[in-house]
Design a protein around this motif. Structure first.
Motif, PDB file in Angstrom:
ATOM      1  N   GLN B  15       0.841  -1.114   0.187  1.00 40.36           N
ATOM      2  CA  GLN B  15       0.110  -0.011  -0.104  1.00 40.36           C
ATOM      3  C   GLN B  15       0.883   1.164   0.088  1.00 40.36           C
ATOM      4  O   GLN B  15       0.674   2.081   0.750  1.00 40.36           O
ATOM      5  CB  GLN B  15      -0.912   0.111   1.132  1.00 40.36           C
ATOM      6  N   ASP B  17       2.605   4.723  -1.103  1.00 39.63           N
ATOM      7  CA  ASP B  17       2.105   5.967  -1.717  1.00 39.63           C
ATOM      8  C   ASP B  17       3.305   6.885  -1.725  1.00 39.63           C
ATOM      9  O   ASP B  17       4.023   6.925  -0.783  1.00 39.63           O
ATOM     10  CB  ASP B  17       1.099   6.761  -0.896  1.00 39.63           C
ATOM     11  N   THR B  19       3.923  10.879  -2.436  1.00 39.50           N
ATOM     12  CA  THR B  19       3.312  12.330  -2.836  1.00 39.50           C
ATOM     13  C   THR B  19       4.427  13.204  -2.940  1.00 39.50           C
ATOM     14  O   THR B  19       5.134  13.355  -2.065  1.00 39.50           O
ATOM     15  CB  THR B  19       2.345  12.670  -1.961  1.00 39.50           C
ATOM     16  N   ARG B  24       0.192  13.484  -6.610  1.00 38.92           N
ATOM     17  CA  ARG B  24       0.223  12.191  -6.143  1.00 38.92           C
ATOM     18  C   ARG B  24       0.940  11.392  -7.122  1.00 38.92           C
ATOM     19  O   ARG B  24       0.423  11.224  -8.315  1.00 38.92           O
ATOM     20  CB  ARG B  24      -0.861  11.821  -5.813  1.00 38.92           C
ATOM     21  N   LEU B  26       2.595   8.034  -6.895  1.00 36.82           N
ATOM     22  CA  LEU B  26       2.396   6.648  -6.849  1.00 36.82           C
ATOM     23  C   LEU B  26       1.225   6.447  -5.713  1.00 36.82           C
ATOM     24  O   LEU B  26       1.435   7.039  -4.728  1.00 36.82           O
ATOM     25  CB  LEU B  26       3.650   5.638  -6.370  1.00 36.82           C
ATOM     26  N   HIS B  27       0.462   5.412  -6.057  1.00 38.62           N
ATOM     27  CA  HIS B  27      -0.762   5.526  -5.211  1.00 38.62           C
ATOM     28  C   HIS B  27      -1.024   3.943  -4.768  1.00 38.62           C
ATOM     29  O   HIS B  27      -1.043   3.198  -6.028  1.00 38.62           O
ATOM     30  CB  HIS B  27      -2.061   6.230  -5.719  1.00 38.62           C
ATOM     31  N   ASN B  28      -0.955   3.437  -3.623  1.00 41.91           N
ATOM     32  CA  ASN B  28      -1.560   2.000  -3.289  1.00 41.91           C
ATOM     33  C   ASN B  28      -0.875   1.071  -4.207  1.00 41.91           C
ATOM     34  O   ASN B  28      -1.458   0.327  -4.852  1.00 41.91           O
ATOM     35  CB  ASN B  28      -2.999   1.961  -3.222  1.00 41.91           C
ATOM     36  N   GLY B 203      -0.147   6.580 -11.607  1.00 39.57           N
ATOM     37  CA  GLY B 203       0.367   6.293 -10.205  1.00 39.57           C
ATOM     38  C   GLY B 203       0.157   5.015  -9.751  1.00 39.57           C
ATOM     39  O   GLY B 203       0.284   4.545  -8.730  1.00 39.57           O
ATOM     40  N   GLU B 204      -1.004   4.204 -10.545  1.00 39.20           N
ATOM     41  CA  GLU B 204      -1.542   3.119 -10.108  1.00 39.20           C
ATOM     42  C   GLU B 204      -1.147   1.750 -10.786  1.00 39.20           C
ATOM     43  O   GLU B 204      -1.066   1.933 -11.995  1.00 39.20           O
ATOM     44  CB  GLU B 204      -2.896   3.222  -9.800  1.00 39.20           C
TER      45      GLU B 204
END
Lengths: 509, 225
Positions: B15, B17, B19, B24, B26-28, B203-204
């Motif tokens: 998970q 992240d 920022t 943002r 990269l996310h999760n 980013g996902e």
């Protein structure tokens, strides 16, 4: 975590990320603050005008300036040779030393050492070493190379910080720091370093020349003599030769000729007593400390230091600071007024070369010599020092601004002449200008302290007197106090530059 | 093709992240990479591929040969020295400093051999700023190979090469490294040479699975806006 460039671009576009909504307003506020401080200092500083008859003397100096004359060319060329020799050898030694320190600049003691050695003016280093090695090559060399090593360490380290990080990421983190720097950051900054060394060589020539004022056989020595005897044509001959020397550096300073020059320089330098005489140890361990401290009487020593600080150092520091603040603002005014003269983009082709010549004369004449002439004209107050500092530094910054101004992008529909100056170039150059000016702040402080040698009531006057009275403890204490103020101003300047966003990519120390 | 599920874990993100300011990047991200895996990272520009590689690099910098996007070449040094610097940690500082002045025989022979494989045999003493984009890229790959590490992280290491060369260089990289994570624009190369594909978008992580299960059409969908 290093942000990638796309992210940074996006970041700047987002509302609310920038701390203020007008960068111009922030710079204006800082400028106004400094102008207000300078105005207040005018009332506090000793700027008295003495009733002299400046016009007649000025006329004679002016006449001398356009009728340079020198009877005995061999002394002229030997003085010139010594001036170059000191500057060149000092640079040849201090550049590698500074480079080594720059590689280890992440280490706090190295940063402190570099800050300490560069906070003391060449003249004061010269006065210190003169007690040990007399009027010798050693004294002259050490006086230049020690502070310059500190400057190189700082400037090179700043250059390393600005280089792209990718090459460093692509070598092993387990390799030694020296290997890593030798293959990445040092070759990456080689071009910048080379042009900075060139600029510093010009500074070293000036430093070397003014060391003549404390007796070393460089140009300053003959200049002082000529001026004191009112031989203005002779003085002018020395100055003109010096100008030509500086203006022609790029024609004769070639990398492959350096070994030849170095050999010549070694041969030219005056005789020197062997290093490491036993007196050096006595000087360091005893002479520069007050008697009470030598006898282990700490309370007595504290009382002595307090007395010297409150009665001598503090008032002298204040005077030094007043003159510095006035000179700083005046430097800015002169730079902004003079740079368009040398910028072809503003003044056109016809004015460019006369403008460049004027700026060359302003920045090449060591401030000490300008002050010396003005002292003859205006009498012994802070005024000559302020004017000399502002003329010299103003000319230097104007020269840099003119170069930047000529590199500005041009559009066919851009306004011309004064409007171009007011609406295009000056606003564009202003952040860079402030950065240059703040870089010069500590330099101006160091130089206004040094002006005391000429009899102006800054801290240098008391340092010089203490040396004359052979009170080394007092001289050493005053030098340390002046250095501490210098380090303070240096860090203040860095903070203001960062806060104002007025930072330049090119380091100009 | 398949990697032993018991192989040691090299990288792990849970998970995760990243920022920067309010942006943002990269996310999760949930990701486990085991030794021996050959992974291609695909996705449109700005999807976070470079950031993901950098985050992974920082987990194990000692055993990674990194090939950053701009190559990280030093223009003042020859191709020889640019490649030699991949192995700085194998020699003493004095040896490295002397090598700058005059090259030693052993590394010169090694690097000449490497350059022959990369098609740079006559470029050893050129400086990278005199080379074409594709040649520069091969110098950067050369340095990564000379690092002689088990893990290779490459940020579009073959983007400037023609298809034939790209094929050849990728094979060379795969042959010399046990584990690889390579971001690629060329989808065909991703399917042909790698076991596992990661697809990033904004980013996902939108796909993480075996390359064999993907078709060219699936890949195109990852790039669609």
């Amino acid at each position: 975590m290093r942000p990638d460039s796309d992210a940074l671009v996006l970041l700047n576009r987002l509302p609310g990320v920038r701390p203020a909504h007008s960068s111009g307003r922030r710079l204006r506020r800082i400028s106004l603050l400094f102008i207000a401080i300078a105005l207040a200092c005018i009332f506090l500083a000793d700027l008295a005008l003495y009733p002299t008859d400046p016009w007649r003397e000025l006329g004679r100096i002016g006449w001398g300036f356009i009728t340079p004359y020198w009877a005995d060319s061999s002394t002229l060329f030997s003085a010139l040779g010594q001036t170059v020799a000191f500057a060149l050898l000092a640079l040849i030694i201090s550049v590698p030393l500074g480079l080594i320190l720059a590689v280890f600049y992440h280490w706090r003691p190295v940063r402190m050492l570099a800050a300490a050695v560069r906070s003391v003016h060449e003249i004061f280093w010269g006065l210190l070493f003169m007690q040990l090695y007399g009027l010798s090559a050693t004294t002259g060399l050490l006086a230049i190379l020690i502070p310059y090593t500190g400057v190189f360490a700082k400037v090179f380290a700043e250059m390393f910080d600005r280089q792209a990080p990718q090459p460093t990421l692509a070598v092993s983190p387990l390799s030694s720091r020296i290997s890593r720097y030798a293959y990445t950051l040092i070759p990456q900054s080689l071009g910048e370093m080379r042009s900075y060394c060139r600029y510093r060589f010009e500074c070293a020539l000036r430093s070397s020349a003014i060391l003549g004022f404390i007796g070393l056989p460089t140009l300053g020595f003959h200049l002082e003599t000529a001026f004191k005897q009112g031989q203005y044509s002779e003085a002018a001959a020395l100055l003109w030769v010096f100008f030509i020397l500086i203006a022609s550096i790029r024609f004769w300073l070639r990398g492959w000729l350096l070994p030849v020059y170095a050999a010549l320089a070694l041969w030219l330098l005056p005789q020197s007593p062997p290093l490491g005489s036993s007196y050096a140890w006595q000087f360091i361990s005893q002479d520069i400390w007050p008697r009470a401290l030598q006898q282990g009487d700490l309370a007595g020593a504290a009382a002595w230091y307090w007395r010297e600080f409150s009665q001598v150092a503090w008032p002298a520091l204040l005077q030094t600071l007043y003159l510095t603040q006035i000179a700083l603002v005046l430097t800015g005014v002169i730079a902004l007024l003079c740079y368009p003269l040398a910028s072809q983009a503003i003044s056109g082709r016809a004015l460019r070369w006369p403008g460049r010549l004027l700026l060359l004369i302003m920045r090449s004449t060591p401030e000490m010599m300008i002050a010396f002439i003005l002292l003859l004209l205006l009498g012994p107050s802070g005024l000559p020092a302020v004017l000399a500092l502002a003329l010299h530094n103003g000319g230097l910054i104007a020269f840099l601004l003119a170069n930047h101004s000529e590199q500005q992008p041009q559009r066919a529909d851009d306004p011309k002449g004064i409007n171009r100056y007011l609406y295009l170039h000056t606003p564009r150059l202003y952040p860079g200008f402030l950065a240059f000016l703040f870089y010069r702040w500590e330099v101006i402080l160091r130089e206004s302290a040094m002006m005391g040698i000429l009899g102006i009531a800054t801290i240098g006057f008391y340092i010089d007197s203490a040396f004359e009275e052979i009170r080394y403890d007092k001289a050493f204490f005053l030098i340390v106090v002046a250095a501490a103020l210098n380090i303070l101003i240096d860090s203040l300047s860095r903070r203001i530059r960062r806060r104002a966003g007025a930072d330049l990519s090119a380091g100009v120390g | 093709m398949s990697v032993n599920a018991d192989a040691a874990i090299l990288f792990q993100l849970q998970q995760f992240d990243l920022t920067l300011g309010k942006h943002r990047v990269l996310h999760n991200i949930n990701l486990t990479v085991r030794q021996g895996e050959k992974i291609a990272i695909i996705g449109p520009s700005g999807a976070g591929k470079s950031s993901l590689l950098e985050v992974l690099y920082r987990q194990q910098p000692q055993q990674i040969a990194l090939c950053p996007q701009q190559g990280g070449l030093v223009d003042m040094l020859s191709v020889y020295n640019n490649i030699f610097m991949g192995g700085l940690e194998r020699h003493s500082s004095v040896y490295n400093l002397l090598n700058l002045i005059r090259s030693f025989n052993t590394p010169r022979a090694e690097i000449q051999q490497l350059c022959n494989e990369l098609g740079l045999e006559d470029k050893l003493w050129h400086s990278p700023d005199r080379l074409s984009g594709g040649q520069r890229q091969r110098v950067a790959v050369g340095r990564a190979l000379y690092r002689q590490q088990p893990v290779f992280l490459g940020d579009e290491p073959v983007s400037a090469l023609d298809p034939l060369q790209a094929e050849h260089i990728l094979q060379l990289l795969i042959k010399r490294h046990n584990t690889l994570l390579v971001s690629l624009h060329n989808r065909r190369l991703a399917l042909a040479h790698f076991d596992r594909v990661l697809a990033l978008r904004a980013g996902e992580l939108v796909y993480d699975g075996p390359a064999a299960a993907l078709t060219s059409n699936d890949l195109d969908a990852f790039y669609a806006s």
